[in-house]
Scaffold this motif. Sequence first.
Motif, PDB file in Angstrom:
ATOM      1  N   ASP A  51       0.829  -1.211   0.000  1.00  0.00           N
ATOM      2  CA  ASP A  51       0.000   0.000   0.000  1.00  0.00           C
ATOM      3  C   ASP A  51       0.856   1.251   0.000  1.00  0.00           C
ATOM      4  N   TRP A  52       1.915   1.233   0.806  1.00  0.00           N
ATOM      5  CA  TRP A  52       2.812   2.393   0.856  1.00  0.00           C
ATOM      6  C   TRP A  52       3.562   2.545  -0.465  1.00  0.00           C
ATOM      7  N   LEU A  53       4.029   1.442  -1.027  1.00  0.00           N
ATOM      8  CA  LEU A  53       4.733   1.503  -2.306  1.00  0.00           C
ATOM      9  C   LEU A  53       3.831   2.079  -3.392  1.00  0.00           C
ATOM     10  N   GLU A  54       2.579   1.658  -3.418  1.00  0.00           N
ATOM     11  CA  GLU A  54       1.642   2.177  -4.413  1.00  0.00           C
ATOM     12  C   GLU A  54       1.379   3.658  -4.200  1.00  0.00           C
ATOM     13  N   ALA A  55       1.223   4.060  -2.931  1.00  0.00           N
ATOM     14  CA  ALA A  55       0.961   5.471  -2.616  1.00  0.00           C
ATOM     15  C   ALA A  55       2.147   6.353  -2.976  1.00  0.00           C
ATOM     16  N   SER A  56       3.346   5.783  -3.030  1.00  0.00           N
ATOM     17  CA  SER A  56       4.543   6.560  -3.379  1.00  0.00           C
ATOM     18  C   SER A  56       4.957   6.326  -4.832  1.00  0.00           C
ATOM     19  N   SER A  58       5.158   3.775  -6.894  1.00  0.00           N
ATOM     20  CA  SER A  58       5.998   2.667  -7.339  1.00  0.00           C
ATOM     21  C   SER A  58       5.385   2.002  -8.558  1.00  0.00           C
ATOM     22  N   LYS A  59       6.242   1.403  -9.373  1.00  0.00           N
ATOM     23  CA  LYS A  59       5.792   0.648 -10.541  1.00  0.00           C
ATOM     24  C   LYS A  59       6.030  -0.848 -10.355  1.00  0.00           C
ATOM     25  N   ALA A  60       7.141  -1.196  -9.718  1.00  0.00           N
ATOM     26  CA  ALA A  60       7.455  -2.608  -9.514  1.00  0.00           C
ATOM     27  C   ALA A  60       8.283  -2.762  -8.247  1.00  0.00           C
ATOM     28  N   PHE A  61       8.095  -3.903  -7.595  1.00  0.00           N
ATOM     29  CA  PHE A  61       8.841  -4.200  -6.370  1.00  0.00           C
ATOM     30  C   PHE A  61       9.091  -5.710  -6.328  1.00  0.00           C
ATOM     31  N   ARG A 320      13.276  -1.904  -6.626  1.00  0.00           N
ATOM     32  CA  ARG A 320      12.122  -1.019  -6.736  1.00  0.00           C
ATOM     33  C   ARG A 320      12.274  -0.156  -7.972  1.00  0.00           C
ATOM     34  N   MET A 321      11.228  -0.105  -8.795  1.00  0.00           N
ATOM     35  CA  MET A 321      11.128   0.826  -9.903  1.00  0.00           C
ATOM     36  C   MET A 321       9.954   1.758  -9.624  1.00  0.00           C
ATOM     37  N   GLY A 322      10.077   3.016 -10.032  1.00  0.00           N
ATOM     38  CA  GLY A 322       8.950   3.915  -9.811  1.00  0.00           C
ATOM     39  C   GLY A 322       9.242   5.341 -10.200  1.00  0.00           C
ATOM     40  N   SER A 323       8.280   6.199  -9.924  1.00  0.00           N
ATOM     41  CA  SER A 323       8.415   7.620 -10.210  1.00  0.00           C
ATOM     42  C   SER A 323       8.201   8.399  -8.926  1.00  0.00           C
ATOM     43  N   SER A 324       7.805   9.652  -9.043  1.00  0.00           N
ATOM     44  CA  SER A 324       7.662  10.541  -7.876  1.00  0.00           C
ATOM     45  C   SER A 324       9.027  10.758  -7.250  1.00  0.00           C
TER      46      SER A 324
END
Length: 428
Positions: A51-56, A58-61, A320-324
């Motif tokens: 949930d925290w990864l999605e809120a920040s 994230s694209k993949a974990f 971890r891959m992501g944006s923000s």
Amino acid sequence: MKHFLLLLTFLLGFSSLKAQTYFPPLTGTTWSTTDPATLGWCQDSITKLYDWLEASDSKAFIVLKDGKIVLEKYFGTFTADSFYVWNSAGKTLTAYAVGIAQHEGFLDINDPTSDYLGTGWTSLTLPQESAITIRHQLTMTTGLDDGVPDFYCTDPACLVYKADPGTRWAYHNGPYTLLDSVIESATGMTLNTWVNQKISSKIGLTGLYIQSGYNNVFVSKARGMARFGLLLSQDGYWNTTPVLPDVTYLNEMRNSSQSLNNSYGYLTWLNGKTSFMIPQSQLIFPGELCPNAPPDMYAAEGKNGQIINVVPSQGLVLVRMGSSMGNSLVGTQYNDTIWQYMNRLACVAGISDQSLETIQISPNPTNGLILISELKGHEIFELKNQQGQSVPFQQIGNEIALKNLQAGVYFLTIRKENHTKTFRVICN
């Protein structure tokens, strides 16, 4: 206290005996898994992490234990087949590629960079330029000025003298990017051909460098990142296949490469050291880079939180891959928060602080203003310096203003009822 929590967290899952490492096939989607329950990890805590990864954003974990997938989660429209940029996490891949070129006799990292780029690749005098070596590029100690208008620029006019090589650490993209040209000149191959032939094809990594402005940015699937992390966790071999069987170079790469920034190897970030520096700052901060992570962790990190963590003592690889993530060139503070959640995965009562666990702060590092997310009301704040002395601040809603603070490390504690959560704040 941190190491005590880590011990509790991983006690059920990790023993002192090194398990045999699993390596996935080079082709296809087969990849063996490990049930997180066998490691003592609770599904409720895993859900909170997701949930925290999605809120920040994230694209993949992905988390590997001894090569097998324990956690794998994709967010939004991102899937296991989606490609994404590594940003500066690709620097560690470049360092690995340079090590192979040295091992095969194409270059020596103590050679002057001019041996491969020719003279005039900077705006320095010839004696100044010839003093810069490949090792200086690998360690971010070229002495070239990172304060130029575009620190990504690789044109000679952008590469100007600031200090003698080896006397100043500065996270400077331009000199790093020119390692690509060093590899090409030394090997006679393009960067993509070299990396594909010497690394990617041997570990099943599907990816390539693409040019973005002055930068060459590596792009792959999340599992490709995990494959490279698994390679990093070994001593230069993928199963029985040699990739970089030069333990001396690998040990230099994943240990302090110079005395200026103890937490930096060869284009690789190191935890567990007594101090660290961060990009775009000349301050030396006391303490570990990621105090909530295992001390033997080393990492490839890039802008917007592209992360590959390797923990040799626990057989762990975390991706971890992501944006923000704001404007930080590397996401060390974000990475540390990941480990706060990782440390709560074990089904051990008393570790999790559920009433405050969703609260986060940004930006960090900060120049004096901190935004706090997920406030519920009635929280109490306390700010202290490293000597444990209270420091004045002003709270306006969900903002904390730090006035007239000296640059350094501070600790912001948030209390509510009988729960507390403390953030390490870097003020620059």
